[in-house]
Design a protein around this motif. Sequence first.
Motif, short mmCIF file in Angstrom:
data_model
loop_
_atom_site.label_atom_id
_atom_site.label_comp_id
_atom_site.label_asym_id
_atom_site.label_seq_id
_atom_site.Cartn_x
_atom_site.Cartn_y
_atom_site.Cartn_z
N ASN A 3 -1.30 -4.49 -0.27
CA ASN A 3 -1.77 -3.23 0.31
C ASN A 3 -1.27 -2.01 -0.45
O ASN A 3 -1.79 -0.90 -0.28
N LEU A 4 -0.26 -2.19 -1.30
CA LEU A 4 0.30 -1.06 -2.04
C LEU A 4 -0.69 -0.49 -3.06
O LEU A 4 -0.51 0.63 -3.51
N ALA A 5 -1.70 -1.25 -3.42
CA ALA A 5 -2.66 -0.77 -4.42
C ALA A 5 -3.47 0.41 -3.92
O ALA A 5 -4.10 1.12 -4.71
N ILE A 6 -3.48 0.65 -2.61
CA ILE A 6 -4.21 1.79 -2.06
C ILE A 6 -3.43 3.09 -2.19
O ILE A 6 -3.99 4.19 -2.11
N LEU A 7 -2.11 3.00 -2.40
CA LEU A 7 -1.26 4.20 -2.39
C LEU A 7 -1.62 5.23 -3.46
O LEU A 7 -1.54 6.44 -3.20
N VAL A 41 4.80 10.68 -7.63
CA VAL A 41 5.51 10.19 -8.81
C VAL A 41 6.48 9.07 -8.44
O VAL A 41 6.53 8.02 -9.11
N GLY A 42 7.26 9.28 -7.39
CA GLY A 42 8.24 8.28 -6.98
C GLY A 42 7.58 6.96 -6.62
O GLY A 42 8.04 5.88 -7.05
N LEU A 46 7.86 3.28 -8.77
CA LEU A 46 8.24 2.00 -8.15
C LEU A 46 7.15 0.96 -8.31
O LEU A 46 7.44 -0.22 -8.57
N LEU A 47 5.88 1.38 -8.17
CA LEU A 47 4.77 0.44 -8.32
C LEU A 47 4.66 -0.07 -9.76
O LEU A 47 4.37 -1.24 -9.99
N LEU A 48 4.87 0.83 -10.73
CA LEU A 48 4.82 0.39 -12.12
C LEU A 48 5.92 -0.63 -12.41
O LEU A 48 5.67 -1.66 -13.07
N ILE A 49 7.12 -0.38 -11.90
CA ILE A 49 8.22 -1.33 -12.08
C ILE A 49 7.86 -2.67 -11.45
O ILE A 49 8.09 -3.75 -12.03
N HIS A 50 7.27 -2.63 -10.25
CA HIS A 50 6.86 -3.86 -9.57
C HIS A 50 5.82 -4.62 -10.38
O HIS A 50 5.90 -5.84 -10.54
N VAL A 51 4.83 -3.89 -10.91
CA VAL A 51 3.76 -4.53 -11.68
C VAL A 51 4.32 -5.17 -12.95
O VAL A 51 3.92 -6.29 -13.32
N LEU A 52 5.25 -4.50 -13.62
CA LEU A 52 5.79 -5.01 -14.87
C LEU A 52 6.74 -6.19 -14.65
O LEU A 52 6.87 -7.06 -15.51
N VAL A 73 -7.37 -2.78 -8.29
CA VAL A 73 -6.53 -3.57 -9.19
C VAL A 73 -5.48 -2.65 -9.80
O VAL A 73 -5.80 -1.72 -10.54
N LEU A 74 -4.22 -2.93 -9.48
CA LEU A 74 -3.11 -2.17 -10.05
C LEU A 74 -2.42 -3.07 -11.07
O LEU A 74 -1.54 -3.85 -10.75
N ASP A 75 -2.89 -2.97 -12.33
CA ASP A 75 -2.30 -3.74 -13.41
C ASP A 75 -1.48 -2.80 -14.30
O ASP A 75 -1.40 -1.60 -14.01
N PRO A 76 -0.83 -3.28 -15.36
CA PRO A 76 0.02 -2.39 -16.17
C PRO A 76 -0.69 -1.16 -16.70
O PRO A 76 -0.11 -0.06 -16.70
N LEU A 77 -1.94 -1.29 -17.15
CA LEU A 77 -2.66 -0.14 -17.70
C LEU A 77 -2.95 0.90 -16.63
O LEU A 77 -2.65 2.09 -16.79
N SER A 78 -3.52 0.48 -15.51
CA SER A 78 -3.87 1.44 -14.46
C SER A 78 -2.63 2.06 -13.83
O SER A 78 -2.60 3.26 -13.55
N ALA A 79 -1.57 1.27 -13.63
CA ALA A 79 -0.34 1.81 -13.04
C ALA A 79 0.30 2.85 -13.95
O ALA A 79 0.77 3.90 -13.49
N LEU A 80 0.31 2.58 -15.26
CA LEU A 80 0.91 3.52 -16.21
C LEU A 80 0.12 4.83 -16.27
O LEU A 80 0.70 5.92 -16.32
#
Length: 494
Positions: A3-7, A41-42, A46-52, A73-80
Motif C-alpha cells: 500500500n505504500l506505493a500510493i504515498l 521528501v522523508g 524511506l521508500l527508496l531505501i526500502h525498494v533498494l 509500481v515503485l521500482d528503483p527508477l520511479s522511486a529515485l
Amino acid sequence: MTNLAILPILIPLIAGLLLAFFHNRTRLTRSLALLFAVIHVGVMLLLLIHVLTSGSVVLEAGNFAAPFGIVLVLDPLSALLVLTTSIILIAVVWYAPASVSEEQESYYFYTFVFLLVTGVSGAFVTGDLFNLFVFFEVLLMASYALITHGGKKGQLRESIKYVLINLFSSMLFVIAVSYLYSVLGTVNMAQLAERAAAADEPGIITTVGILFFFVFATKGAAFPLYYWLPRSYIVPNSVVSALFGALLTKVGIYSLIRTFTLIFHQQPDIMDQLFIWIGNLTMLLGVIGALASRNIKLIVAYNIIPAIGFMFVGIGMFNESGLSGTTYYLLQDMIVKAALFLLAGSITALAGTSDIKSMGGMIRSHPILGWMFFLAGLVLAGVPPFSGFIGKLLLVRGAFEKGETVTVIIMLLTSLLILLSIVRAFIHIFWGEGETGTVQKTHTLRHLMPAGLLMLLTVFLGVGAEAVLPVVQQIAEYLLSPEDYIELVLKEGR
C-alpha cells in the motif's frame, strides 16, 4: 508494504486539497506547504531505501490482480525520480515567498504546485499506459493554471501556444493508446511488454511505437517539436519556471525510457537510430538558441533542449552505459535546471531587467549569487568533477560501445557551446560595465538558500558519484531486462 506505493501520489494530493481551504491565510499556507514538502521528501527517502534493500513495491488497486486492475509500481527508477521531484518541491516552496506576491499566493498558488507534483509523481509510478495519460493530464491542468498565474499579457499569449501544443499531443496520445490496445488487447505495461515480445507483427508494433515516440518527444521538447518550450517557460514567475524546467520535460523522457525499454524494441535498428539522430539534432539546435539569446531566463530555458538531446542519445545507445548515463543525467539535470531558474529569477529581480547586456558588475554587490551561478554553469556544461560530467562520461562510453563516433563529437561540441552560453552570460551580468553592480535591492542569503540546497545536491552527485553510480547501474541493468518488470507486476495474477 504494497500500500505504500500510493504515498507518492497521496501526499501531494492531500496537501494540494488541504491548502485550498487556507488560501487566504498566507503565512499558514506557506508553513503547511513547506511541512508537506518535507514530509514528502522523508517518506520518499524511506521508500527508496526500502525498494533498494527489500525489492520493488507493486500496488494492485482494489485487490484486482494485474493486468485487470490499476497498478502502481515503485521500482528503483520511479522511486529515485519521485524523491528528486520532492526535493525540488522543497526548494520551490521555500523560494516562493521571495518571488510570488502575497496576492498571487492567495490565488491557490500552492494548491496548483502540489497538484502538478501529484501528476508528475503519478506518471512516474503508474504501471498502466492509459493511467500514464491520465496523470499527464493532471500535471498539464495544473501547469495551465500556473503558466497564467499572475495574468500578465505575455503569460496569456504564450499560454495559448502551450495549451494548444499539449492538447494536440494529448490527442495523439489517446490515439496511440487506442491503436496499441487494438493490436495487443491491454494497456497494462507489463502485459504489453509480454505480448509485444511474443507478437508476430513487429512492424505494426514499431509503427505504433513511432507514434508514441512523437507524442513523448513533443512533451519532452525534442527536435523539431521544441519550439513551444523556451518562451512558454520564461513568462511565468521564476519559481514556476523552475518547476516547469525541472519536471515537465523529464516526464516525457521517463515515458520514453519506460515504454521503449519494455514494449517498443522489436526492431532496434530503426528505433535506436531514430533516438540517436533526433538527439543529435536536438543538442545542436537547442544550444544555438541559447547562444543567440540575450535574455538570462531564455538562455536557461534554451539549455533545457540540448539536455533532452543528451538523454535521447543515451536511450538510443540501448546499452548499460547509455542507459546509466541517461538516468544519471536525468537526475542531475532536474536539480541543476531548477537551481538555474531560481538563480536567474534572483538576478532578474535585482537588476530590474532580464537583458544580460544591460547588466554588469553584480559580482561586487552579490558575490555569492555570482559564484553560485557560475558553479551551476559548470555543472550544466559537464565540467569535471561535477555531476554533469559523470552523466556525459557514461553517455560517451555508451556511444563508443555502439560505434557512434559522430555522436561523441556532437556531444563534446554541444558541451563546449553550453559552457560558452553560460560563461558569456556570467561575464555580462557579473563582470560587465553596466550599472547593476551598484544595485541595493534587498536580497539576503536566505533567498539563495533554496538554490544553494539544490547546488549542494548536484555537487554531491559529482564528487560523491561512487555512492550513486551503483544504484544507477542497477537501474540500467533492470531496464535492459524487461522480463524482471513483467515478473514483478504479473506474478500475482499468474
